[in-house]
Write an enzyme that holds these catalytic residues in place. Structure first.
Site, mmCIF file in Angstrom:
data_model
loop_
_atom_site.group_PDB
_atom_site.id
_atom_site.type_symbol
_atom_site.label_atom_id
_atom_site.label_comp_id
_atom_site.label_asym_id
_atom_site.label_seq_id
_atom_site.Cartn_x
_atom_site.Cartn_y
_atom_site.Cartn_z
ATOM 1 N N GLU A 228 30.250 12.819 5.786
ATOM 2 C CA GLU A 228 30.782 11.639 6.464
ATOM 3 C C GLU A 228 32.286 11.479 6.210
ATOM 4 O O GLU A 228 33.045 11.153 7.113
ATOM 5 C CB GLU A 228 30.013 10.390 6.005
ATOM 6 C CG GLU A 228 30.110 9.238 6.983
ATOM 7 C CD GLU A 228 28.979 8.219 6.799
ATOM 8 O OE1 GLU A 228 28.002 8.513 6.065
ATOM 9 O OE2 GLU A 228 29.074 7.151 7.384
ATOM 10 N N GLU B 85 33.960 13.886 8.316
ATOM 11 C CA GLU B 85 33.934 13.453 9.718
ATOM 12 C C GLU B 85 35.015 12.401 9.958
ATOM 13 O O GLU B 85 35.746 12.433 10.950
ATOM 14 C CB GLU B 85 32.553 12.887 10.069
ATOM 15 C CG GLU B 85 32.410 12.530 11.544
ATOM 16 C CD GLU B 85 31.082 11.852 11.868
ATOM 17 O OE1 GLU B 85 30.244 11.677 10.947
ATOM 18 O OE2 GLU B 85 30.895 11.473 13.036
ATOM 19 N N CYS C 99 23.620 5.377 8.079
ATOM 20 C CA CYS C 99 22.514 5.701 7.176
ATOM 21 C C CYS C 99 21.426 4.644 7.143
ATOM 22 O O CYS C 99 20.424 4.801 6.474
ATOM 23 C CB CYS C 99 23.029 5.984 5.776
ATOM 24 S SG CYS C 99 24.248 4.817 5.247
ATOM 25 N N SER D 240 28.886 7.348 13.034
ATOM 26 C CA SER D 240 28.984 8.674 12.436
ATOM 27 C C SER D 240 27.769 9.472 12.893
ATOM 28 O O SER D 240 26.674 8.932 13.029
ATOM 29 C CB SER D 240 28.964 8.539 10.904
ATOM 30 O OG SER D 240 28.522 9.742 10.333
ATOM 31 N N LYS E 193 12.640 2.979 7.756
ATOM 32 C CA LYS E 193 12.611 4.431 7.545
ATOM 33 C C LYS E 193 11.320 5.034 8.077
ATOM 34 O O LYS E 193 11.256 6.216 8.373
ATOM 35 C CB LYS E 193 12.724 4.752 6.055
ATOM 36 C CG LYS E 193 14.048 4.331 5.422
ATOM 37 C CD LYS E 193 15.115 5.376 5.561
ATOM 38 C CE LYS E 193 16.385 4.929 4.832
ATOM 39 N NZ LYS E 193 17.575 5.602 5.335
ATOM 40 N N GLU F 14 12.213 5.693 11.517
ATOM 41 C CA GLU F 14 13.208 6.759 11.582
ATOM 42 C C GLU F 14 12.551 8.137 11.443
ATOM 43 O O GLU F 14 12.854 9.056 12.195
ATOM 44 C CB GLU F 14 14.248 6.564 10.467
ATOM 45 C CG GLU F 14 15.380 7.573 10.515
ATOM 46 C CD GLU F 14 16.309 7.473 9.310
ATOM 47 O OE1 GLU F 14 15.807 7.237 8.189
ATOM 48 O OE2 GLU F 14 17.532 7.616 9.485
ATOM 49 N N GLU G 109 14.269 12.924 17.290
ATOM 50 C CA GLU G 109 15.505 13.636 16.903
ATOM 51 C C GLU G 109 15.386 14.221 15.499
ATOM 52 O O GLU G 109 16.224 15.025 15.094
ATOM 53 C CB GLU G 109 16.705 12.680 16.907
ATOM 54 C CG GLU G 109 17.045 12.063 18.251
ATOM 55 C CD GLU G 109 16.236 10.812 18.535
ATOM 56 O OE1 GLU G 109 15.577 10.292 17.607
ATOM 57 O OE2 GLU G 109 16.223 10.358 19.694
ATOM 58 N N CYS H 22 20.196 -1.974 0.742
ATOM 59 C CA CYS H 22 18.815 -1.544 0.516
ATOM 60 C C CYS H 22 18.143 -2.255 -0.654
ATOM 61 O O CYS H 22 16.917 -2.324 -0.709
ATOM 62 C CB CYS H 22 18.765 -0.044 0.296
ATOM 63 S SG CYS H 22 19.393 0.871 1.701
HETATM 64 S S1 SF4 Z 1 16.471 -0.908 3.522
HETATM 65 FE FE1 SF4 Z 1 17.551 -2.001 5.116
HETATM 66 S S2 SF4 Z 1 19.656 -1.518 4.699
HETATM 67 FE FE2 SF4 Z 1 18.459 -0.033 3.614
HETATM 68 S S3 SF4 Z 1 18.259 1.667 5.009
HETATM 69 FE FE3 SF4 Z 1 16.501 0.358 5.324
HETATM 70 S S4 SF4 Z 1 17.082 -0.919 7.000
HETATM 71 FE FE4 SF4 Z 1 18.945 -0.062 6.210
#
Ligand code: SF4
Ligand SMILES: Cc1cc2nc3c(=O)[nH]c(=O)nc-3n(C[C@H](O)[C@H](O)[C@H](O)COP(=O)(O)O)c2cc1C
Ligand code: SF4
Ligand code: SF4
Ligand code: SF4
Ligand code: SF4
Ligand code: SF4
Ligand code: SF4
Ligand code: SF4
Ligand code: FES
Ligand code: FES
Ligand code: FES
Lengths: 597, 175, 614
Positions: C302, C305, C322, C342, C381, C384, C389, C526
């Site tokens: 990053e 970048e 992220c 990014s 996550k 995600e 992708e 987080c």
């Molecule tokens: S816990 Fe919240 S801030 Fe951390 S990666 Fe997940 S969504 Fe993003």
């Protein structure tokens, strides 16, 4: 103005419009043209005259003759007989229900004679669509007086001195509200009129909006001046399209006369009013919910404090009052607080408009001094109960109120006396019920209403009213259990004490009040599975009285389920297992031999 | 503007539809005003007869109010509906005055005659049966409204005849 | 060398509505249960009672999040009437009684009513033993529910890979609405219908997966009951662990090490890295790695970048990528600005891609037999990992994502005595990391880590003061400027999507003259993630944050570019930052999404969605 020899007031209130007064009026105009009287007789469309169930109605001045239940043909007859020949059409006169005498003149009708009209002073008298008629009756004089002679404090003092109390429900002193709003810090303030009139069976505010919209506009402008607001809102329920129409028209007229807008009467004071139309939620009559609704959101009440006077529409100090409250303002300003103090009881000054409906001969709108007895209202003004039935109860305060019984007929109706007997003034709906009314079912009806209208925000009201309704429904269906009354009471007290807003806080009142005065009816439903008023279908039994039955057989023909049997000329029997309690046989029997228990 | 990014065909269809044009004007007229949502929904419902989802999206975008809030408001107020309704809206009043004067029996008869429950529309799309709480004509209780017409002092026996007027009018209109 | 600019436009913060900020200096004295207490004049009765050490039960109230006064559990008697203490303002001389027969009866009836419309499935409920309604019912000594009747029966919503909704357990406290709209500014959840039919849900009762929900899980954190919960994926992990043919690799996110202990009664912020590693081994994971490793890698990629964009006139400001909650947010809400992001994948996904390429190559394993599990503070996550992708290894790069709460449940189910575990060490090479990786767990951490590296890369000087305190802390939007060899690099940090929205609006208006922006979806970053232990509140966030910075301090290496394992990774496998292999495995692209619904013709679905009360 041209000189007319006769004025005809034709009611164009919502009630009469529903009974087709427009056709009557058209016929009247038409006939007047035909006979060449159009230049001599002036027809004035007014707001509700008050006797809605007699509609379409008209009053002919100068004599003051009152004609009722008119058809277009009747109108033609009136022109030909009354206007041309000077003969009163007796057939169209009002017949007093008790004495059965015909009454010629409106002012001789008990219904009108006993009224004292302040809020309704113009309603049914002027054409609400013509601002000149309002002005001709001292309209906008109070605003002129206030703007030219009085300071903000003086106006507030006058209202305070008059002891005017809010007519929308709780009876809070209006002057104090004005003062709180005036004193609340903030540049931007609002004046709001509560015209949501959600109490079913009440239509006082509707009649004022439709019959005398300018009095509201003028009073709101006065209030705006007093508290320091530039903008007003009238929140009207969507169910009143005619009111919205007349009010919009009146606002336009007031603007074009410079009575609203910038620099009214050439002073520094600028004020305008917008209309907000509700969308079908009773709770929006509650003041904080109403404000939230004006903001464009779900009409959910918010906790008070802060009160609207401090934090109202868009978070700004807001004066919020009811239509009828505003309708009292101009007369107080013009005639002075002392005049107003001379009317009414010790703690409730002035008059109150009631909408009388239900099992009563004269339904309609009446305005009487505070302290008038219930008996006068029901039996003299209202003409008593139809079909020779007995008076059983009257509900005041709508779904938030309670019932009054025969033992209360002589109370002097005002805020305090009603509260004392477990009801409340509310907005002025007065529903009369005769002996055939089941009080448990009435309580169920009100709970069904409040449950349906609960906003759902707070727990006691959201779930509690549902639980109460479930129990009441069970009872009226004959499935009541021992302990249900106690559960109802526990729920009622908890909901009243714990709910967030007035809706929940008052929702159990009809139950508590009927439990107090008609507990035996509840017990009969639960223990004996019997509805004493003969209303609750599930608990009814249709029986043939063998003494009266002549065996004509008519009932067997109408019974949809073939539950009736019997030989010709012999008493018939009903098989109660088959009977679906439709009631058809009872209606059909020429000898009244079938009864329900 | 975001709606323009939707790839669906309805956008092209909408461009030709007068109603959407009207909606655009209404939204433009109110955009930026505080408390505009409810008045805009009233107008939109007048134009469309109900509030379909794509209309809700356009209102949300145009007034910059979250869609969830638009939906929350529509479902809160009983006069807003997101389902199409019959040609004639029957409103039987169950206000106190009407109830005391026997509106419940009239309602039962209506249900039977129209063949639907409260809130529903008849199969032929002609009637939607709704309950109102006082239309302010209590003096004539029990009262029902059909479209803009008001009927008072009703008995269950009146129902069939009144409905028939509309059914006949419809037939004649079509013939 | 570090210029600190005080915030030009201070943003209202997440959760710091303290009395000082309300601007109250005046004090009033009132009496609560006969006890005199003096509090600031703008306090509520509840706050005053707390100050007097008197406990009043609450349910809908959540400090800093929601004060609707709606549940009516916190009622007290004032002047003979019941008032909701959580919203009722104090006044001089006020007399409050919190324990009278009226108060007790009202609270009890209210909770009984709630229970009369509640499934009462405690034994099988995810919130068993951590449920506010359950606790309340216990506290109020409720031993029977006198009332019964119709119950809400809405369909469950299990459409989202991250969050499950059970509206039948919802007690309509509306905390989730408040978080989702006021704090996160996403506005997915709202109340619809009214009265007994009221339900909290997305517009049109749409399924969460078809909305612009970011999966941030903040609503789950505030839900007092089991109406909003994480999707439980523990069973999938048990299955993988039991399968002898698979090689199960686990990664642990930076923020997990300072919060996991809470699930076992430790103070928030307690660092339990070693115990966590041991627990993972005991559960049977074949390799125990650290997301911090790829956090360091993210920084390298990053930072390069950013420098490249600065040099070549690329899209600025560049914004971090992220946080998957943030990514989904920008995809729905500001799709026109995706090129500001990014292209770096999140550390979790960089890890997944390497765990199925670099790692098996190095360890001589069949990548097809590898199952990658991650332990995350995060519900987003889960989404995600399932994005199309994210399959650059040729497989789904990350197979299963567990939140801290799920992970703790596995430890408990396995009977592991977590508190008394000995410390373990991560496996090499993907368990080796620096303090820069750790601070990813708190808002400002990515920025700070990036600045540590960028500064040294650009200036070729060693940084003497590693702590960029300007970007730390719970302020909503933070700004700083750093002088890199004469170029002033302007940066900003936002956390919580509501703040992200404000920053994006500044960018839209052309008012955000930054080069680099860090955005984290969750308030506090987080450590306040939607997968963290419940409760998570402002105070707890602070404690966890302190833990993160303590863990950073403890690390021998604190700059990503000094991570020896990363150096090896580049030498052996990736060759160079932003190189071909990096692009293939570590970078990604984003998809514009609709603001309202994934469904093109929602009208068609109308019928099926109405919940009915029977
Ligand atoms: S816990 Fe919240 S801030 Fe951390 S990666 Fe997940 S969504 Fe993003
Ligand atoms: C559930 C509920 C419904 C109400 N509906 C009305 C209404 O329809 N019209 C009205 O004027 N006041 C209504 N009120 C009373 C208002 O909250 C408020 O007290 C009143 O409008 C104030 O005006 P006033 O002081 O002139 O009476 C209602 C109150 C409650 C709790
Ligand atoms: S009492 Fe009823 S109407 Fe009032 S806030 Fe509570 S739920 Fe809503
Ligand atoms: S009430 Fe109806 S069903 Fe019963 S016996 Fe009479 S006609 Fe037959
Ligand atoms: S109609 Fe009356 S009189 Fe005739 S058979 Fe029936 S009950 Fe007897
Ligand atoms: S939400 Fe709480 S009370 Fe409800 S079932 Fe789950 S644990 Fe029990
Ligand atoms: S607490 Fe009671 S109900 Fe629950 S598991 Fe134990 S015994 Fe059963
Ligand atoms: S996960 Fe986040 S975006 Fe989705 S509903 Fe919950 S708070 Fe809103
Ligand atoms: S889902 Fe949870 S947080 Fe949201 S309103 Fe319901 S109980 Fe409250
Ligand atoms: S509407 Fe005509 S008298 Fe009331
Ligand atoms: S109660 Fe039916 S019209 Fe008023
Ligand atoms: S905690 Fe105060 S009303 Fe819910």
């Amino acid at each position: 103005m041209a000189e007319y020899r006769t004025h005809v007031l034709v009611c164009a209130g919502a009630g009469c419009v529903s009974s087709n007064c427009k056709a009557v009026e058209a016929a009247l105009q038409d006939e007047l043209e035909q006979v060449g009287l159009a230049e001599e007789v002036k027809v004035v469309e007014t707001g509700c005259i008050g006797t809605c169930d007699l509609g379409p109605v008209m009053v002919v001045y100068p004599e003051g003759v009152f004609y009722q239940k008119l058809t277009p043909d009747d109108a033609r007859e009136i022109v030909n007989e009354h206007f041309l020949k000077g003969r009163i059409v007796r057939r169209l006169l009002y017949k007093a229900p008790q004495s059965e005498e015909l009454v010629e003149r409106a002012e001789d009708m008990d219904f009108f004679r006993r009224q004292y009209r302040i809020a309704l002073r113009n309603t049914g008298v002027i054409n609400p669509e013509v601002i000149e008629e309002y002005i001709a009756r001292d309209g906008y004089a109070a605003l002129g007086k206030v703007l030219s002679e009085m300071s903000q404090e003086q106006v507030i003092d006058e209202i305070k001195k008059s002891c005017l109390r809010g007519r929308g429900g709780a009876g809070f002193p209006t002057g104090l509200k004005w003062e709180f709003t005036y004193k609340a810090p903030g540049e931007e303030k609002y004046v709001v009129c509560n015209a949501d009139e959600g109490d079913p069976g009440a239509f006082m505010d509707r009649s004022i909006l439709e019959g005398d919209p300018h009095t509201l506009i003028e009073a709101m402008a006065i209030a705006g001046y007093a508290v320091g607001a530039r903008q007003g809102f009238v929140y009207v329920r969507a169910e009143y399209p005619l009111a919205v129409e007349r009010l919009s028209m009146a606002l336009e007229q007031a603007r074009s006369y410079g009575l609203l807008g910038e620099n009214i009467f050439g002073t520094d004071f600028s004020f305008d009013i917008g209309i907000r139309v509700g969308a079908g939620a009773f709770v929006c009559g509650e003041e904080t919910a109403l404000l939230t609704s004006i903001e464009g959101k779900r009409g959910e009440p918010r906790p008070r404090p802060p009160f609207p006077a401090v934090k109202g529409v868009f978070g700004k100090p807001t004066l919020l009052s009811n239509v009828e409250t505003y309708a009292n303002i101009c007369p107080i300003i013009l005639h002075g607080a002392d005049w107003f103090l001379g009317i009414g009881t010790e703690k409730s000054k002035g008059t109150k408009v009631f909408a009388i409906a239900g099992d009563i001969n004269n339904t309609g709108l009446v305005e009487v001094p505070m302290g008038t007895t219930l008996r006068e209202i029901v039996f003299e003004i209202g003409g008593g109960i139809p079909h020779g039935k007995r008076f059983k109860a009257a509900q005041t305060g709508g779904p938030s109120g309670g019932c009054l019984t025969t033992e209360h007929l002589d109370i002097h109706v005002d805020y305090e006396s009603l509260k004392q007997v477990g009801s409340m003034m509310g907005s002025g709906g007065l529903i009369v019920m005769d002996e055939d009314t089941c009080m448990v079912d009435i309580a169920r009806f009100f709970l069904d209403f409040t449950r349906d209208e609960s906003c759902g925000k707070c727990t006691p009201c959201r779930i509690g009213t549902t639980r109460m309704l479930e129990i009441l429904t069970r009872i009226t269906e004959g499935k009541g259990e021992e302990g249900d009354i106690e559960k109802l009471e526990a729920l009622a007290h908890a909901i009243k004490a714990g709910s967030l807003c007035g809706l929940g806080q008052s929702a159990p009142n009809p139950v508590l009040s009927t439990l107090h005065y008609f507990r035996d009816e509840y017990e009969a439903h639960i223990r004996e599975k019997r509805c004493p008023a003969g209303h609750c279908i599930a608990l009814l039994k249709f029986v043939v009285d063998p003494e009266l039955c002549r065996g004509c057989g008519l009932c067997t023909k109408v019974c949809p389920v073939g539950a009736i049997s019997g030989k010709r000329r012999e008493p018939h029997q009903i098989d109660t297992d088959l009977c679906t309690k439709c009631g058809a046989c009872q209606e059909k029997c020429p000898f009244d031999a079938i009864s329900r228990h | 503007m975001e709606a323009a990014t939707r790839g669906c065909q309805c956008h092209a269809l909408r461009a030709q539809d007068e109603r959407y044009k009207r909606l655009g004007e209404i939204i433009a007229q109110y955009a930026g005003q505080p408390g505009a949502l409810i008045p805009v929904l009233h107008h939109a419902q007048e134009v469309f007869g109900y509030l379909p989802h794509d209309v809700q999206v356009l209102v949300a975008e145009g007034l910059d109010v979250p869609l969830s809030e638009v939906d929350g408001v529509i479902t809160f107020y009983s006069l807003f509906t997101s389902e199409p309704r019959g040609k004639y809206k029957i409103g039987i009043c169950l206000g106190t005055a009407c109830y005391v004067k026997g509106a419940a029996a009239v309602l039962e008869e209506l249900k039977k005659q129209v063949g639907v429950d409260i809130g529903k529309t008849s199969a032929d799309g002609l009637f939607t049966l709704e309950v109102t709480r006082c239309v302010g004509a209590c003096g004539l209780a029990p009262v029902m409204t059909i479209g803009d017409d008001v009927y008072g002092r009703l008995t269950p026996e009146d129902v069939a005849g009144i409905l028939d007027k509309y059914i006949q009018a419809e037939k004649n209109g079509k013939a | 060398m570090v210029l600190v600019k005080k915030n030009a436009h201070l943003m209202p913060l997440v959760g710091t509505r303290t009395n000082e900020q309300k601007g109250a200096k005046e004090m009033v004295t009132l009496t609560i249960d006969g006890q005199k207490v003096t509090v600031p004049a703008n306090s509520t009765v509840l706050e005053a009672a707390e100050a007097a050490g008197i406990h009043i039960p609450t349910l809908c109230y959540l400090k800093d999040v929601s004060q609707t006064g709606s549940c009516r559990v916190c009622v007290v008697e004032i002047g003979g009437r019941l008032q909701a203490s959580c919203v009722f303002p104090v006044s001089e001389g006020m007399e409050v009684k919190t324990n009278t027969p009226l108060v007790r009866e009202s609270r009890r009836t209210t909770v009984e009513l709630m229970l009369s419309n509640h499934p009462q499935d405690c034994l099988t409920c995810l919130r068993n033993q951590n449920c506010e309604l359950q606790k309340l019912s216990h506290e109020l000594n409720i031993r029977e529910v006198r009332f019964e009747g119709a119950r809400s029966s809405f369909p469950l919503d299990t459409s989202s890979p991250a969050i499950a909704r059970d509206p039948n357990k919802c007690i309509l406290c509306r905390r989730c609405i408040s978080v989702c709209s006021e704090i996160q500014g996403v506005n997915i959840l709202a109340a619809r219908e009214r009265g007994f039919e009221t339900v909290v849900s997305p517009a049109w009762q749409e399924q969460l997966a078809n909305t612009a929900c970011t999966n941030c899980g903040q609503c789950v954190l505030v839900c007092p009951v089991g109406a909003l919960v994480e999707k439980d994926d523990t069973e999938k992990v048990w299955k993988a662990l039991a399968d002898p043919d698979t090689h199960v690799v686990v990664q642990t996110a930076p923020a997990v090490r300072v919060t996991l202990g809470e699930e076992f009664g430790l103070e928030p912020g307690t660092i339990v890295t070693g115990k966590m590693v041991t627990a993972l081994r005991r559960l049977g994971f074949d390799a125990v790695f650290d997301t911090d490793f790829t956090a360091d890698l993210t920084i390298i990629e990053e930072a390069n970048e950013l420098l490249q964009r600065l040099e070549n006139g690329g899209k600025l400001p560049m914004i971090t990528s992220c946080s998957p909650g943030w990514i989904k947010f920008i995809e729905h809400q500001f799709p026109a600005y995706l090129d500001h992001l990014s292209t770096c994948k999140s550390p979790q996904q960089m890890f997944g891609a390497l765990a199925k390429t670099y790692y098996p190559e190095k360890a001589g394993l069949d990548p097809g037999k590898i199952v990658t599990v991650s332990i995350m503070p995060c519900t987003a996550k889960k989404f995600e990992a399932e994005r199309p992708e994210m399959q650059s290894s040729g497989y789904q790069d990350v197979d299963i994502v567990l939140t801290v709460r799920e992970f703790a449940r596995m430890i408990k189910e396995a009977g592991i005595d977590f508190i008394n575990l000995a410390d373990g060490e991560y496996d090499a090479p993907m368990g080796i990391s620096t303090g820069a990786g750790v601070i990813f767990g708190a808002t400002g951490g990515v920025m700070e880590a990036a600045l540590r590296t960028a500064y040294e890369v650009v200036t070729e000087e060693s940084l003497d003061k590693l702590d960029f305190t300007e970007v730390r802390g719970l302020e909503g939007i933070k700004e700083a400027s750093v002088n890199l060899n004469g170029t002033v690099l302007k940066v900003a940090v936002a956390h919580g999507l509501g703040n992200a929205r404000k920053l994006m609006e500044l960018i839209q208006q052309g008012k955000a003259e930054y080069h680099f922006i860090e955005i984290m979806a969750c308030p506090g970053g987080c450590i306040g993630g939607g997968g963290q232990p419940i409760p998570t509140n402002t105070d707890i966030r602070r404690q966890r944050m302190a833990g993160i910075y303590a863990a950073d301090k403890d690390m021998p290496l604190r700059k990503s570019h000094e991570n020896p394992a990363i150096k090896v990774l580049y030498d052996e496998f990736l060759r160079e930052p932003l190189g071909e292999k990096s692009h293939e495995l570590l970078h990604t692209h984003y998809v514009p999404r609709l603001k309202y619904s994934e469904v093109e013709h929602p009208e068609a679905k109308e019928e099926t969605k109405r919940g009915t009360a029977s």
